[in-house]
Design an enzyme around this catalytic site. Structure first.
Site, PDB file in Angstrom:
ATOM      1  N   ARG A 178       0.840  -1.195   0.000  1.00  0.00           N
ATOM      2  CA  ARG A 178       0.000   0.000   0.000  1.00  0.00           C
ATOM      3  C   ARG A 178       0.874   1.244   0.000  1.00  0.00           C
ATOM      4  O   ARG A 178       2.090   1.156   0.140  1.00  0.00           O
ATOM      5  CB  ARG A 178      -0.951  -0.007   1.214  1.00  0.00           C
ATOM      6  CG  ARG A 178      -0.172  -0.323   2.494  1.00  0.00           C
ATOM      7  CD  ARG A 178      -0.614   0.390   3.695  1.00  0.00           C
ATOM      8  NE  ARG A 178      -0.544   1.815   3.553  1.00  0.00           N
ATOM      9  CZ  ARG A 178       0.581   2.528   3.664  1.00  0.00           C
ATOM     10  NH1 ARG A 178       1.749   1.954   3.881  1.00  0.00           N
ATOM     11  NH2 ARG A 178       0.561   3.830   3.551  1.00  0.00           N
ATOM     12  N   GLY A 179       0.193   2.397  -0.130  1.00  0.00           N
ATOM     13  CA  GLY A 179       0.921   3.649  -0.304  1.00  0.00           C
ATOM     14  C   GLY A 179       1.072   3.871  -1.797  1.00  0.00           C
ATOM     15  O   GLY A 179       1.435   2.943  -2.539  1.00  0.00           O
ATOM     16  N   ALA A 180       0.778   5.104  -2.235  1.00  0.00           N
ATOM     17  CA  ALA A 180       0.659   5.352  -3.672  1.00  0.00           C
ATOM     18  C   ALA A 180       1.872   4.896  -4.496  1.00  0.00           C
ATOM     19  O   ALA A 180       1.725   4.135  -5.461  1.00  0.00           O
ATOM     20  CB  ALA A 180       0.352   6.832  -3.900  1.00  0.00           C
ATOM     21  N   ARG A 184      -7.578  -0.525  -6.823  1.00  0.00           N
ATOM     22  CA  ARG A 184      -7.847   0.625  -5.951  1.00  0.00           C
ATOM     23  C   ARG A 184      -7.982   1.863  -6.845  1.00  0.00           C
ATOM     24  O   ARG A 184      -7.202   2.025  -7.781  1.00  0.00           O
ATOM     25  CB  ARG A 184      -6.723   0.842  -4.922  1.00  0.00           C
ATOM     26  CG  ARG A 184      -6.608  -0.286  -3.906  1.00  0.00           C
ATOM     27  CD  ARG A 184      -5.705   0.090  -2.742  1.00  0.00           C
ATOM     28  NE  ARG A 184      -6.363   0.983  -1.794  1.00  0.00           N
ATOM     29  CZ  ARG A 184      -5.747   1.561  -0.767  1.00  0.00           C
ATOM     30  NH1 ARG A 184      -4.457   1.350  -0.567  1.00  0.00           N
ATOM     31  NH2 ARG A 184      -6.402   2.351   0.062  1.00  0.00           N
ATOM     32  N   GLN A 198      -2.503   2.907   9.916  1.00  0.00           N
ATOM     33  CA  GLN A 198      -1.198   2.907   9.226  1.00  0.00           C
ATOM     34  C   GLN A 198      -0.154   3.706  10.020  1.00  0.00           C
ATOM     35  O   GLN A 198       1.034   3.404   9.964  1.00  0.00           O
ATOM     36  CB  GLN A 198      -1.329   3.502   7.814  1.00  0.00           C
ATOM     37  CG  GLN A 198      -2.095   2.634   6.828  1.00  0.00           C
ATOM     38  CD  GLN A 198      -3.551   2.984   6.778  1.00  0.00           C
ATOM     39  OE1 GLN A 198      -4.125   3.452   7.766  1.00  0.00           O
ATOM     40  NE2 GLN A 198      -4.195   2.774   5.648  1.00  0.00           N
ATOM     41  N   ASP A 228      -2.034  10.810  -2.587  1.00  0.00           N
ATOM     42  CA  ASP A 228      -2.408   9.765  -3.555  1.00  0.00           C
ATOM     43  C   ASP A 228      -2.721  10.341  -4.919  1.00  0.00           C
ATOM     44  O   ASP A 228      -2.677   9.629  -5.925  1.00  0.00           O
ATOM     45  CB  ASP A 228      -3.612   8.981  -3.030  1.00  0.00           C
ATOM     46  CG  ASP A 228      -3.177   8.090  -1.881  1.00  0.00           C
ATOM     47  OD1 ASP A 228      -3.019   8.612  -0.760  1.00  0.00           O
ATOM     48  OD2 ASP A 228      -2.942   6.894  -2.126  1.00  0.00           O
ATOM     49  N   ASN A 261      -5.444  12.553   0.062  1.00  0.00           N
ATOM     50  CA  ASN A 261      -4.555  11.721   0.894  1.00  0.00           C
ATOM     51  C   ASN A 261      -5.423  11.014   1.925  1.00  0.00           C
ATOM     52  O   ASN A 261      -6.651  11.216   1.977  1.00  0.00           O
ATOM     53  CB  ASN A 261      -3.464  12.574   1.551  1.00  0.00           C
ATOM     54  CG  ASN A 261      -2.380  11.708   2.204  1.00  0.00           C
ATOM     55  OD1 ASN A 261      -1.885  10.759   1.585  1.00  0.00           O
ATOM     56  ND2 ASN A 261      -2.025  12.014   3.443  1.00  0.00           N
ATOM     57  N   LYS A 262      -4.793  10.201   2.738  1.00  0.00           N
ATOM     58  CA  LYS A 262      -5.505   9.385   3.722  1.00  0.00           C
ATOM     59  C   LYS A 262      -6.524  10.201   4.500  1.00  0.00           C
ATOM     60  O   LYS A 262      -6.264  11.344   4.880  1.00  0.00           O
ATOM     61  CB  LYS A 262      -4.466   8.760   4.668  1.00  0.00           C
ATOM     62  CG  LYS A 262      -5.012   7.887   5.775  1.00  0.00           C
ATOM     63  CD  LYS A 262      -5.950   6.794   5.316  1.00  0.00           C
ATOM     64  CE  LYS A 262      -5.370   5.905   4.256  1.00  0.00           C
ATOM     65  NZ  LYS A 262      -6.400   5.043   3.604  1.00  0.00           N
TER      66      LYS A 262
END
Ligand code: MRU
Length: 412
Positions: free
Chosen positions: A115-117, A158, A265, A306, A316-317
């Protein structure tokens, strides 16, 4: 390194490598570093049987190893696998997954095992290269058609991080530009491009960190949200690159990591990787950000992203927007770290960014011994939010620091 009967002894954790041969590994915390490796374990039964003996060593390993000595993801050519650290198991277990099928890779991205862009983009590039190895035809048009279908499938895992489609588009461009070449030649070009995407990610994160270092001073208090760290990239992270580079220079930052509900996270990954690297990191619940800012403990906020829209709005998150609003209120600079692969000029504003909605169980059930919300309760669980560009002090790319975000698309 010694290898005998599936038992591998390393002298130093740096000997660890995903490459030839591939390992599932467990190591001790002490620097003598006896490292047990079980090459080509296939079943969970095997894993448990062996790990039963050495489980305590593994836990200590995850708490003590310098994260910069580990790889978030890698291509194992011999095994034809994408190898990832399973991020859903951290911080308690450092388990490596060897993903071979497109279904396994799709699920690993969807379920946030990787995960993570930027890391999603790297994983997709390696993943689609593995798909190319399985397309058994000598006909270019047939190959290109099936490659395109495979890219569409991975891209559906995603929706918000643009790095996924960005990396897959780069891989598709390789195929388009290779008409006339043989399929084995095209596969080689695809492997080179996938590894280039990963290497560029490392180089870009380092440059972002160097630019960000010009914005802080030794001893500063830095707050970050979610995990835009090494685990979200191939190395250094985006928002954390300033922390890793500053740490190397002895800056002694005081870092505050938001836990980042609902998938934690910040608690599971950021707190883990920064403390494993020897930094001074304090974990706070999301609702404590205002307090640490009001206390005067935060000099700057660094977050990842992202997708950056053409007007400078940033997805973003979930929770990032609230942190930006708080930072503005307390007069604290709010920096977004964005590799150019995250900038999407085809998306006009933040309103046009598709925000991923995730299952209610992530809010009601996960991480708890028992369900902690009434059965049947309505849940709203967007994985990301949009921070309006007016709230952002600067966007830091590998090229430099962009401060005034009006006419953002003209400046990138
Ligand atoms: O849902 P996640 O964990 O993939 O969300 C990750 C983030 O929001 C990160 O901040 C972003 O991808 C940048 S990673 C360098």
């Amino acid at each position: 390194m010694e290898v005998s009967d599936g038992l591998v002894l390393f002298n130093h954790p740096r000997d660890y490598s995903f490459q030839s041969p591939p390992y599932d590994e467990v190591t001790s915390a002490v620097d003598v570093s006896v490292l047990f490796s079980l090459p080509r374990m296939t079943g969970e039964g095997d894993r448990l049987r062996w790990w039963g003996h050495i489980y305590f060593l593994e836990v200590r390993h995850t708490m003590n190893t310098n994260i910069l000595d580990m790889e978030t993801l890698a291509l194992d050519e011999e095994e034809r696998a994408l190898v990832i650290i399973d991020q859903t198991k951290l911080p308690n277990r450092a388990e490596y997954l060897h993903l071979k099928t497109q279904g396994e890779i799709w699920t690993a991205i969807r379920e946030l095992q990787v995960r993570g862009a930027p890391a999603i983009g790297d994983a997709a590039a390696i993943g689609i290269y593995l798909a190319a190895l399985e397309i058994d035809t000598d006909d270019y048009n047939e190959f290109a058609k099936r490659f395109h279908e495979a890219a569409g499938y991975l891209n559906s895992s995603r929706p918000t991080a643009v790095n996924l489609s960005w990396a897959l588009n780069r891989m598709e461009a390789v195929v388009k530009n290779a008409e006339g070449k043989s399929i084995p030649e095209i596969r080689t070009l695809l492997r080179d491009e996938a590894l280039r995407i990963k290497q560029e990610d490392i180089d870009i994160c380092k440059k972002i960190g160097e630019h960000a270092l010009t914005l802080v001073k030794p001893g500063d208090g830095l707050l970050t949200h979610c995990n835009a760290g090494q685990l979200a990239t191939a190395k250094y992270g985006t928002a954390t690159a300033v922390m890793y580079l500053g740490h190397e220079k002895g800056y002694n930052f005081k870092i505050y990591a938001d836990e980042t509900r609902p998938l934690l996270q910040g608690a599971r990954l950021t707190a883990y990787e920064l403390s494993a690297a020897g930094m001074d990191v304090t974990l706070i619940c999301d609702n404590m950000a205002a307090t640490v800012m009001k206390n005067g403990w935060i000099n700057a906020v660094f977050v990842g992203c992202d997708r950056v829209a053409a007007n400078g709005d940033v997805a973003n998150k979930i929770g990032t927007s609230g942190v930006a609003i708080l930072a503005k209120h307390y007069g604290i600079p709010f920096y977004v770290c964005a590799p150019s692969s995250t900038i999407d000029l085809a998306t006009p504003t933040g309103r046009d960014i598709q925000i991923e909605q995730r299952p209610p169980e992530e809010v009601t059930d996960m991480w708890y011994k028992e369900r902690m919300a009434p059965e049947g309760i309505n849940v709203y669980n967007p994985a990301f939010d949009v921070t309006d560009h007016e709230l952002i002090t600067a966007i830091i790319t590998e090229v430099g620091v962009i401060r005034d975000l009006t006419e953002f698309s003209q400046k990138v």
